[in-house]
Design a protein around this motif. Structure first.
Motif, PDB file in Angstrom:
ATOM      1  N   UNK A   1       0.794  -1.218   0.000  1.00 39.62           N
ATOM      2  CA  UNK A   1       0.000   0.000   0.000  1.00 39.62           C
ATOM      3  C   UNK A   1       0.828   1.270   0.000  1.00 39.62           C
ATOM      4  N   UNK A   2       2.133   1.114   0.154  1.00 30.85           N
ATOM      5  CA  UNK A   2       3.000   2.295   0.166  1.00 30.85           C
ATOM      6  C   UNK A   2       3.986   2.289  -0.986  1.00 30.85           C
TER       7      UNK A   2
ATOM      8  N   UNK B   1       6.859   1.989  -9.503  1.00 21.23           N
ATOM      9  CA  UNK B   1       6.748   3.429  -9.253  1.00 21.23           C
ATOM     10  C   UNK B   1       8.051   4.004  -8.699  1.00 21.23           C
TER      11      UNK B   1
ATOM     12  N   UNK C   1     -12.851   0.427  -6.190  1.00 21.75           N
ATOM     13  CA  UNK C   1     -12.579   1.854  -6.400  1.00 21.75           C
ATOM     14  C   UNK C   1     -12.022   2.525  -5.153  1.00 21.75           C
TER      15      UNK C   1
ATOM     16  N   UNK D   1     -12.346  10.550  -2.120  1.00 23.53           N
ATOM     17  CA  UNK D   1     -11.410  11.570  -1.684  1.00 23.53           C
ATOM     18  C   UNK D   1     -12.151  12.497  -0.718  1.00 23.53           C
TER      19      UNK D   1
ATOM     20  N   UNK E   1      -8.660  11.172   1.208  1.00 25.18           N
ATOM     21  CA  UNK E   1      -8.232   9.900   1.787  1.00 25.18           C
ATOM     22  C   UNK E   1      -7.003  10.019   2.685  1.00 25.18           C
ATOM     23  N   UNK E   2      -6.475  11.189   2.817  1.00 16.50           N
ATOM     24  CA  UNK E   2      -5.197  11.304   3.537  1.00 16.50           C
ATOM     25  C   UNK E   2      -5.122  12.623   4.275  1.00 16.50           C
TER      26      UNK E   2
ATOM     27  N   UNK F   1      -7.518   4.826   2.125  1.00 17.93           N
ATOM     28  CA  UNK F   1      -7.562   4.496   0.704  1.00 17.93           C
ATOM     29  C   UNK F   1      -8.658   3.460   0.435  1.00 17.93           C
TER      30      UNK F   1
ATOM     31  N   UNK G   1      -8.166   0.295  -2.903  1.00 18.10           N
ATOM     32  CA  UNK G   1      -8.374   0.518  -4.337  1.00 18.10           C
ATOM     33  C   UNK G   1      -7.395  -0.368  -5.120  1.00 18.10           C
TER      34      UNK G   1
ATOM     35  N   UNK H   1       7.562   7.677   1.065  1.00 14.75           N
ATOM     36  CA  UNK H   1       6.960   8.903   0.529  1.00 14.75           C
ATOM     37  C   UNK H   1       7.884  10.103   0.775  1.00 14.75           C
TER      38      UNK H   1
ATOM     39  N   UNK I   1      -4.977  20.192  -7.389  1.00 16.35           N
ATOM     40  CA  UNK I   1      -4.002  20.149  -6.290  1.00 16.35           C
ATOM     41  C   UNK I   1      -4.523  19.302  -5.134  1.00 16.35           C
ATOM     42  N   UNK I   2      -5.008  18.095  -5.463  1.00 19.70           N
ATOM     43  CA  UNK I   2      -5.482  17.203  -4.404  1.00 19.70           C
ATOM     44  C   UNK I   2      -4.360  16.892  -3.412  1.00 19.70           C
ATOM     45  N   UNK I   3      -4.749  16.687  -2.161  1.00 21.70           N
ATOM     46  CA  UNK I   3      -3.775  16.374  -1.120  1.00 21.70           C
ATOM     47  C   UNK I   3      -3.013  15.098  -1.477  1.00 21.70           C
ATOM     48  N   UNK I   4      -1.705  15.163  -1.392  1.00 19.84           N
ATOM     49  CA  UNK I   4      -0.863  14.045  -1.823  1.00 19.84           C
ATOM     50  C   UNK I   4       0.042  13.547  -0.707  1.00 19.84           C
TER      51      UNK I   4
ATOM     52  N   UNK J   1       2.390   7.923  -7.461  1.00 20.35           N
ATOM     53  CA  UNK J   1       1.384   6.936  -7.846  1.00 20.35           C
ATOM     54  C   UNK J   1       1.402   5.664  -7.032  1.00 20.35           C
TER      55      UNK J   1
ATOM     56  N   UNK K   1       0.695   5.500  -3.382  1.00 23.87           N
ATOM     57  CA  UNK K   1      -0.156   5.413  -2.181  1.00 23.87           C
ATOM     58  C   UNK K   1      -1.640   5.548  -2.475  1.00 23.87           C
ATOM     59  N   UNK K   2      -1.988   6.077  -3.636  1.00 26.06           N
ATOM     60  CA  UNK K   2      -3.385   6.231  -4.049  1.00 26.06           C
ATOM     61  C   UNK K   2      -4.187   7.140  -3.122  1.00 26.06           C
ATOM     62  N   UNK K   3      -3.543   8.122  -2.531  1.00 31.26           N
ATOM     63  CA  UNK K   3      -4.243   9.051  -1.636  1.00 31.26           C
ATOM     64  C   UNK K   3      -4.869  10.227  -2.374  1.00 31.26           C
TER      65      UNK K   3
ATOM     66  N   UNK L   1      -6.448  10.710  -5.197  1.00 32.52           N
ATOM     67  CA  UNK L   1      -7.270  10.375  -6.361  1.00 32.52           C
ATOM     68  C   UNK L   1      -8.343  11.409  -6.703  1.00 32.52           C
TER      69      UNK L   1
ATOM     70  N   UNK M   1     -12.737   6.056 -13.270  1.00 33.27           N
ATOM     71  CA  UNK M   1     -12.989   6.110 -11.830  1.00 33.27           C
ATOM     72  C   UNK M   1     -11.852   6.825 -11.130  1.00 33.27           C
ATOM     73  N   UNK M   2     -11.505   6.371  -9.919  1.00 36.51           N
ATOM     74  CA  UNK M   2     -10.468   7.042  -9.143  1.00 36.51           C
ATOM     75  C   UNK M   2      -9.087   6.839  -9.769  1.00 36.51           C
ATOM     76  N   UNK M   3      -8.433   7.942 -10.110  1.00 35.41           N
ATOM     77  CA  UNK M   3      -7.065   7.868 -10.639  1.00 35.41           C
ATOM     78  C   UNK M   3      -6.179   8.826  -9.847  1.00 35.41           C
TER      79      UNK M   3
END
Lengths: 302, 252
Positions: free
Chosen positions: A23-24, A30, A54, A58, A60-61, A72, A75, A270, B213-216, B221, B223-225, B227, B234-236
């Motif tokens: 998940x990280x 990547x 899905x 959002x 999510x963090x 998350x 997904x 991260x 500028x979604x929170x990251x 690509x 952690x999928x936070x 999206x 769908x969610x990307x």
């Protein structure tokens, strides 16, 4: 001569004890621009389910003191997509490829294990009975000994390579769950998944996360994770894989001293996408400076 | 190729009271090729309360220099704006996919507040490609219309301020230049502005790109936070499939 290789159960030997946490690290690729992935002890890919998911809406963090909360919600594009499109791209990376398996029902977990079993470059599965961000399944399996045993036993029948069971820390006594997983056939346990947490935006007077609560990771949880790894290492005979807030090589050594045979680095990727390689180098130097040749010699002094 | 790079802060300027412009020089590595609209994940030094990097749009880049325009939005961005010349800064870059740079017809670049940051480099690239570019910059007040001189040097530049202290009095989305014909719009700004521009562009069937500028957390690509819910997939991840999206993909 320092030998960092380690056996984590079920006949699987890692070239070193440093893996990446599910998940990280996506599917590993990547991070291919930043590090030589073949130097890793293992890559544990994103939680994989029978059907595509899905995940949660959002946002999510949210960043928290020395950590972050995520929601998350697993997904992923499902196991069929994984084996058709992702596995071929990553299966030749010279590291132990581990797939994190999740589901709502026991049959979901078993279905994923069965589908994966045809792909011989998958070294192990990590059975995720600890995701705090899904409404069904996930952590609910990992909070009772009966639930942990049921999933572990069923997956054991469907998977004959190394099987790791990933435990949640959101329980009264994690050693009981670890023993249940061991007795039901797990080759190893990994802990900890994230701690259930919550943060509220006081300006907007609303929770930050769409799901209200989420999983806390990062340096903030490390001392609790070290304590739990230490407790479980004394309670089971199978290898324990430690994770939770590892930020560098020094923290890796801390988990190994607590009794972990191997570790996973998660959130720290991260912040520093090269943290895994730096940690491997640190561990090697740490051992060399103390004339320790194998990880079995790296133990806490009394 | 994405990389982790150390930079020297060559210059640190305070702009408009609430913004900082960091001019950075790579210490050892060669600057990678950067596309307009791409961003960097910026380490936050000297800050007790932050943990993650901060995703910041690249304002300008050449072989020797990289600019980050930063709004003071919290502890992390405050610490970045407070950096002085001589400080060191670690960046992961270049990240994401940027704006289209091969566009035909009359093009409008619309920026609100710090959202003008990626449009400077985009304008330069479009002009180099002989594109017909018009700029429309919005801010709350005159001294927050950032880098106005640099935009004016590039071409026709319109301004709107909420308080009327410079240019059109009112929201940038009510500026009269919007009544003119445009074939393509590139936009970056606060969410209400981007939603309003999306509505205008959809109504008039103008091809349009937005920088989100979604929170990251990770920026790569993994952690999928961050999206965004898209109509096709769908969610990307905004960090890899964006930050720039054609409005056709957005469910706004």
């Amino acid at each position: 001569m320092v030998d960092l290789s380690v056996n984590i159960g079920g006949g699987l030997t890692l070239k070193n004890p440093i893996m990446t946490a599910s998940g990280t690290y996506g599917y590993g690729e990547e991070f291919a621009d930043f590090i030589d992935l073949s130097r890793l002890g293992g890559i544990i890919v994103k939680g994989t389910t029978l059907q595509p998911r899905q995940g949660n809406p959002y946002p999510r963090m949210v960043e928290t003191p020395s950590g972050m909360l995520n929601a998350v919600g697993l997904q992923n594009k499902g196991v069929d997509y994984f084996v058709k499109h992702i596995y071929p791209r990553i299966c030749d990376i010279d590291t132990a490829l581990v797939v994190n398996v999740s589901g709502a029902d026991v049959s979901d977990y078993v279905g994923v294990c069965e589908r994966l079993s045809d792909f011989d470059k998958i070294a192990a599965v990590e059975i995720n009975i600890s995701c705090p961000n899904v409404k069904q399944g996930g952590m609910s399996w990992g909070t009772t000994t009966a639930g942990a045993a049921a999933v572990t036993e069923a997956c054991r029948k469907a998977w004959n390579r190394t099987m790791i069971v990933k435990l949640t820390p959101n329980v009264t006594d994690v050693t009981q769950i670890a023993r249940a997983a061991q007795d039901a056939g797990a080759d190893a346990v990994s802990l900890v998944n994230t701690f259930l947490g919550m943060a509220i935006d006081v300006e907007r007077r609303r929770p930050y996360l769409s799901t209200i609560t989420g999983g806390l990771s990062g340096a903030a949880i490390r001392p609790i994770a070290v304590r739990m790894v230490w407790q479980v290492a004394q309670a089971v005979t199978i290898p324990v894989i430690g994770l939770g807030g590892i930020m560098n090589g020094r923290d890796v050594v801390e988990f190994l001293l607590a009794g972990a045979k191997a570790v996973q680095i998660g959130t720290a990727n991260f912040i520093d996408p090269q943290v895994t390689i730096k940690a491997i180098d640190y561990l090697h130097d740490y051992m060399a400076r103390r004339s320790l040749n194998t990880l079995s010699e790296l133990t806490m002094l009394s | 190729m994405k990389q982790q790079m150390d930079f020297d802060v060559k210059d640190s300027l305070q702009l408009g009271g609430n913004y900082g412009l960091l001019k950075l020089r790579p210490i050892a590595q060669e600057m990678p090729l950067i596309e307009p609209g791409q961003f960097a994940q910026v380490e936050v030094p000297n800050c007790k309360t932050t943990y993650l990097r901060r995703p910041i749009s690249i304002n300008y880049a050449d072989k020797h220099e990289l600019w980050l325009l930063v709004r003071r939005a919290g502890a992390g961005t405050n610490a970045l704006c407070d950096l002085r010349a001589g400080a060191k800064l670690n960046l992961v870059l270049p990240l994401g996919s940027g704006f289209s740079t091969q566009v035909s017809g009359r093009v409008l670049l619309m920026g609100g507040g710090v959202g003008i940051a990626p449009l400077l480099m985009l304008g330069q690239r479009l002009l180099a490609n002989k594109t017909d570019v018009t700029f429309l910059l919005g801010a709350r007040t005159a001294n927050e219309v950032l880098q106005l001189d640099l935009f004016r040097q590039m071409g026709e530049t319109h301004v709107a301020t909420d308080d009327g202290t410079l240019g059109h009095h009112g929201l940038v989305t009510t500026h009269p230049v919007l009544a003119e014909h445009f074939d393509h719009v590139a936009c970056c700004g606060p969410m209400p502005m981007m939603r309003a521009v999306t509505a205008i562009a959809k109504e008039r069937s103008i091809n349009c790109e937005m920088s989100l500028e979604n929170t990251m957390a990770c920026g790569v690509g993994a952690c999928l936070c961050c999206v965004e819910d898209t109509s096709d997939e769908g969610n990307v991840c905004v960090c890899t499939q964006g930050p720039v999206f054609n409005i056709n993909r957005l469910k706004w």
